[in-house]
Scaffold this motif. Sequence first.
Motif, PDB file in Angstrom:
ATOM      1  N   LYS A 219      24.244  -1.208  19.869  1.00  0.00           N
ATOM      2  CA  LYS A 219      23.958  -2.319  18.973  1.00  0.00           C
ATOM      3  C   LYS A 219      22.448  -2.596  18.921  1.00  0.00           C
ATOM      4  N   PRO A 220      21.909  -2.881  17.743  1.00  0.00           N
ATOM      5  CA  PRO A 220      20.483  -3.203  17.666  1.00  0.00           C
ATOM      6  C   PRO A 220      20.183  -4.501  18.407  1.00  0.00           C
ATOM      7  N   LYS A 221      19.116  -4.513  19.216  1.00  0.00           N
ATOM      8  CA  LYS A 221      18.817  -5.676  20.035  1.00  0.00           C
ATOM      9  C   LYS A 221      17.526  -6.377  19.610  1.00  0.00           C
ATOM     10  N   LEU A 222      16.862  -5.841  18.603  1.00  0.00           N
ATOM     11  CA  LEU A 222      15.765  -6.572  17.972  1.00  0.00           C
ATOM     12  C   LEU A 222      16.126  -6.664  16.502  1.00  0.00           C
ATOM     13  N   THR A 223      16.524  -7.842  16.069  1.00  0.00           N
ATOM     14  CA  THR A 223      16.931  -8.024  14.683  1.00  0.00           C
ATOM     15  C   THR A 223      16.146  -9.168  14.062  1.00  0.00           C
ATOM     16  N   ILE A 224      15.816  -9.006  12.799  1.00  0.00           N
ATOM     17  CA  ILE A 224      15.151 -10.060  12.022  1.00  0.00           C
ATOM     18  C   ILE A 224      16.021 -10.305  10.798  1.00  0.00           C
ATOM     19  N   THR A 225      16.624 -11.494  10.729  1.00  0.00           N
ATOM     20  CA  THR A 225      17.661 -11.770   9.738  1.00  0.00           C
ATOM     21  C   THR A 225      17.238 -12.885   8.794  1.00  0.00           C
ATOM     22  N   PRO A 226      17.352 -12.674   7.471  1.00  0.00           N
ATOM     23  CA  PRO A 226      17.031 -13.738   6.519  1.00  0.00           C
ATOM     24  C   PRO A 226      18.158 -14.758   6.412  1.00  0.00           C
ATOM     25  N   ALA A 227      17.872 -15.892   5.830  1.00  0.00           N
ATOM     26  CA  ALA A 227      18.874 -16.954   5.685  1.00  0.00           C
ATOM     27  C   ALA A 227      20.010 -16.542   4.756  1.00  0.00           C
ATOM     28  N   SER A 228      19.782 -15.510   3.935  1.00  0.00           N
ATOM     29  CA  SER A 228      20.832 -15.049   3.023  1.00  0.00           C
ATOM     30  C   SER A 228      21.933 -14.283   3.745  1.00  0.00           C
ATOM     31  N   GLN A 229      21.693 -13.922   5.008  1.00  0.00           N
ATOM     32  CA  GLN A 229      22.688 -13.236   5.818  1.00  0.00           C
ATOM     33  C   GLN A 229      23.094 -14.126   6.993  1.00  0.00           C
ATOM     34  N   ARG A 230      24.156 -13.730   7.693  1.00  0.00           N
ATOM     35  CA  ARG A 230      24.615 -14.532   8.820  1.00  0.00           C
ATOM     36  C   ARG A 230      23.614 -14.441   9.975  1.00  0.00           C
ATOM     37  N   GLN A 231      23.119 -15.588  10.388  1.00  0.00           N
ATOM     38  CA  GLN A 231      22.188 -15.677  11.516  1.00  0.00           C
ATOM     39  C   GLN A 231      22.937 -16.268  12.715  1.00  0.00           C
TER      40      GLN A 231
END
Length: 304
Positions: A219-231
């Motif tokens: 599983k990726p352990k450094l993720t940068i997620t926008p508000a348009s996706q589930r955070q």
Amino acid sequence: MIKPVLSLNDLSSRLGISRANLIALASEVEKHYRTWQEKNERTGKVRTLHAPSKELKDVQKRITRNILLPIEICPEVHGGVKGCSPRSNATPHLRRKWLANLDVRNFFPQIRHTIILQLFRAELCYGRDVARLLTRLTTRDGGLPPGAPTSLALANLILWKPVDGPTVASAAGLELRYTRWVDDIAISGDDPRPIINAVAKRLSRRGLRMYREKNPEGKPKLTITPASQRQEVTGLVVNGKRPSVSRPRRDAVRAAIHQAAQLQGLAYRRALASIHGRILHVSQFNPGAAQRLSVYFHAMKERR
């Protein structure tokens, strides 16, 4: 500021245990652990735990209560802190434009006895003999043992000054929010990317490394997620006005109920206890969903 522990007599007094007993216990500390593996029902991750004996556990609890916890750390640290919870860790990141999730690689195994000794001796300014004895009483096989009462408090102290403090300061200057739950770091705001490398460098200087691609489970352990996706922070969705348990996690509880119906004996009883705890967790954030899961759970038990 808590006064440093300078002598073994001072340590004995603060812990309420004789100096001779502390030294004797430290001399055979490896014999006082029982090791086993435990699977996290929510994440599926298997971890190795080391449970201290009753005698060592009592000493470690006193070290934690009388030596470690009185040292104040920054309020952005939530894991293992009285009055804090996954909810308090997730709440600062509600409805943010971007969310970065970072994970420290092999966190507890990376924290070697040399780091602990440095913490006690150089940073907390404890006496040499005190630092060595405390290090011996709180480590196993040269590392920080998951499952020991002292491990989480020590981990927080190890990251507090070199990582948490400066990152909180730089995050504030960029209008970002930073929190840490044990080895899970969350940074949110308009653009958290500028301070990710700084966090990695601070961890590296402490002898720790950050996962940049994938962990052993893939599983990726450094993720940068926008508000348009589930955070998610600490397993809680933070896109809305309040933290909540994601639908996939709630569906996983329903699937576990279905699977439990096929089990027998001890496996069935363990599954019931696990499902009950998971429904209680959901009820803290999604009471309606928890009620539906509870109805399904009780109907499954009645059918058996």
